[in-house]
Design a protein around this motif. Structure first.
Motif, mmCIF file in Angstrom:
data_model
loop_
_atom_site.group_PDB
_atom_site.id
_atom_site.type_symbol
_atom_site.label_atom_id
_atom_site.label_comp_id
_atom_site.label_asym_id
_atom_site.label_seq_id
_atom_site.Cartn_x
_atom_site.Cartn_y
_atom_site.Cartn_z
ATOM 1 N N PRO A 12 -38.327 54.311 39.198
ATOM 2 C CA PRO A 12 -38.434 53.081 40.083
ATOM 3 C C PRO A 12 -37.400 51.901 39.852
ATOM 4 O O PRO A 12 -37.059 50.910 40.594
ATOM 5 C CB PRO A 12 -39.803 52.627 39.986
ATOM 6 C CG PRO A 12 -40.175 53.231 38.431
ATOM 7 C CD PRO A 12 -39.338 54.331 38.338
ATOM 8 N N VAL A 13 -36.925 51.931 38.759
ATOM 9 C CA VAL A 13 -35.912 50.869 38.215
ATOM 10 C C VAL A 13 -34.488 51.225 38.656
ATOM 11 O O VAL A 13 -33.716 50.268 39.158
ATOM 12 C CB VAL A 13 -36.075 50.578 36.881
ATOM 13 C CG1 VAL A 13 -34.936 49.444 36.095
ATOM 14 C CG2 VAL A 13 -37.305 50.394 36.183
ATOM 15 N N CYS A 14 -34.008 52.303 38.175
ATOM 16 C CA CYS A 14 -32.443 52.627 38.583
ATOM 17 C C CYS A 14 -32.226 53.924 39.721
ATOM 18 O O CYS A 14 -31.221 54.229 39.977
ATOM 19 C CB CYS A 14 -31.845 52.884 37.413
ATOM 20 S SG CYS A 14 -32.252 54.591 36.662
ATOM 21 N N LYS A 30 -33.555 58.417 31.093
ATOM 22 C CA LYS A 30 -32.496 58.261 30.047
ATOM 23 C C LYS A 30 -31.825 57.089 30.303
ATOM 24 O O LYS A 30 -31.490 56.069 28.984
ATOM 25 C CB LYS A 30 -31.733 59.435 29.791
ATOM 26 C CG LYS A 30 -32.349 60.526 29.029
ATOM 27 C CD LYS A 30 -31.221 61.160 28.296
ATOM 28 C CE LYS A 30 -30.004 61.808 29.196
ATOM 29 N NZ LYS A 30 -29.022 62.718 28.200
ATOM 30 N N ALA A 31 -31.460 56.622 31.344
ATOM 31 C CA ALA A 31 -30.676 55.417 31.632
ATOM 32 C C ALA A 31 -31.154 54.058 31.138
ATOM 33 O O ALA A 31 -30.430 53.257 30.542
ATOM 34 C CB ALA A 31 -30.250 55.428 33.313
ATOM 35 N N LEU A 46 -44.655 53.292 37.013
ATOM 36 C CA LEU A 46 -44.587 51.678 36.919
ATOM 37 C C LEU A 46 -43.932 51.232 35.687
ATOM 38 O O LEU A 46 -44.126 51.783 34.603
ATOM 39 C CB LEU A 46 -46.006 51.224 36.912
ATOM 40 C CG LEU A 46 -47.095 51.333 38.333
ATOM 41 C CD1 LEU A 46 -48.593 50.884 37.816
ATOM 42 C CD2 LEU A 46 -46.606 50.492 39.361
ATOM 43 N N GLU A 47 -43.086 50.313 35.750
ATOM 44 C CA GLU A 47 -42.203 49.712 34.844
ATOM 45 C C GLU A 47 -42.837 49.331 33.766
ATOM 46 O O GLU A 47 -42.867 49.327 32.543
ATOM 47 C CB GLU A 47 -41.179 49.066 35.150
ATOM 48 C CG GLU A 47 -39.955 48.600 34.181
ATOM 49 C CD GLU A 47 -39.280 47.483 34.768
ATOM 50 O OE1 GLU A 47 -39.225 47.079 35.738
ATOM 51 O OE2 GLU A 47 -38.062 47.235 33.964
#
Ligand SMILES: [Zn+2]
Length: 71
Positions: A12-14, A30-31, A46-47
């Protein structure tokens, strides 16, 4: 976990594809070095719920990928 579900899930972030760590019941980006938990078979994307991976774990993942490359 459902393979089809795994295919459509992204971080959800990248928005990168995620790695499924069966033995840990986690989905890993991994990023971002984040591991999203899978609770009762449901990925929690969810982060705020994600775990930060250690460098050792990233190392382990990279090794694992090298072993399965080309499969
Ligand atoms: Zn990510």
């Amino acid at each position: 976990m459902d393979r089809k579900l795994l295919d459509i899930l992204v971080c959800p972030v990248c928005k990168s594809p995620l790695l499924y760590r069966k033995e840990h019941q986690e989905l890993v980006c991994k990023a971002d070095r984040l591991a999203y938990p899978i609770q009762d078979g449901i990925p929690v994307m969810l982060e705020s719920e994600a775990r930060r991976l250690s460098l050792e774990e990233i190392d382990e993942l990279n090794k694992g990928l090298a072993e399965t490359a080309g499969a």
